[in-house]
Every structure is written in C-alpha cells, then in structure tokens.
Scaffold this motif. Structure first.
Motif, PDB file in Angstrom:
ATOM      1  N   UNK A  81      38.447  48.175  44.980  1.00 40.84           N
ATOM      2  CA  UNK A  81      36.997  48.301  45.000  1.00 40.84           C
ATOM      3  C   UNK A  81      36.390  47.733  43.717  1.00 40.84           C
ATOM      4  N   UNK A  82      35.097  47.468  43.787  1.00 39.92           N
ATOM      5  CA  UNK A  82      34.365  46.895  42.656  1.00 39.92           C
ATOM      6  C   UNK A  82      32.995  47.550  42.587  1.00 39.92           C
ATOM      7  N   UNK A  83      32.613  47.939  41.383  1.00 35.34           N
ATOM      8  CA  UNK A  83      31.254  48.428  41.143  1.00 35.34           C
ATOM      9  C   UNK A  83      30.452  47.258  40.600  1.00 35.34           C
ATOM     10  N   UNK A  84      29.290  47.033  41.191  1.00 41.22           N
ATOM     11  CA  UNK A  84      28.445  45.903  40.798  1.00 41.22           C
ATOM     12  C   UNK A  84      27.000  46.378  40.699  1.00 41.22           C
ATOM     13  N   UNK A  85      26.220  45.681  39.938  1.00 43.85           N
ATOM     14  CA  UNK A  85      24.777  45.905  39.832  1.00 43.85           C
ATOM     15  C   UNK A  85      24.438  47.283  39.257  1.00 43.85           C
ATOM     16  N   UNK A  86      25.274  47.793  38.383  1.00 41.43           N
ATOM     17  CA  UNK A  86      24.981  49.072  37.744  1.00 41.43           C
ATOM     18  C   UNK A  86      23.744  48.922  36.868  1.00 41.43           C
TER      19      UNK A  86
END
Length: 86
Positions: A63-68
């Motif tokens: 998974x990837x967290x983006x646009x935090x």
C-alpha cells in the motif's frame, strides 16, 4: 489533562470530501478525480473538523499513502508545541 480527541477514519460515501485540503495536495482536479476513483480517502478529524486528509492506494505489492495534507491551522499548533521547552 483533557486529552486531544483526534480520529482517523475512512471518508464515508455520503460525506463530502474536504476539497480545500485535497486541492492543496493536488491542484489538478482531473488528476484528483482519477485518484479518488483508484484509492480510498481517509480523514483526520479533530472535534468534528477536518484537520487533515490522505489517500490510501493498495495493490498486490502493498500500500501507499499519498496526498497527505494537514490544515494550516493544525500545522501552526504543531509548530507551537515544538517550540516549547520541556
């Protein structure tokens, strides 16, 4: 003492996303709409107000967290806490 009541949760389908925060992370609305179709939106809520937002994307590799993005009001709170002596 009272403690901070911060909640991180997935944005519900019937909720409006915090577009002001999302547009800070991705100003191109076309790209933003595409990311919304591909990922899941999570919000950081402090006393019923959106304090932040991020998108979570998953695939076979993980998974990837983006646009935090954190609301400027809450960025300032953190900076003030950092400056205090212990």
């Amino acid at each position: 003492k009272g403690g901070v009541k911060v909640e991180i949760r997935q944005l519900q389908r019937n909720e409006r996303p915090p577009m002001d925060l999302l547009l800070r992370a991705e100003p191109n609305q076309r790209v933003l709409q595409q990311k919304f179709r591909q990922g899941e939106c999570y919000v950081i809520v402090d006393e019923k107000k959106f304090a932040g937002v991020y998108m979570l994307f998953t695939n076979e590799n993980g998974c990837e967290i983006d646009m935090l993005t954190i609301h400027p009001q809450y960025e300032k709170k953190r900076q003030k806490r950092r400056g205090k002596k212990r």
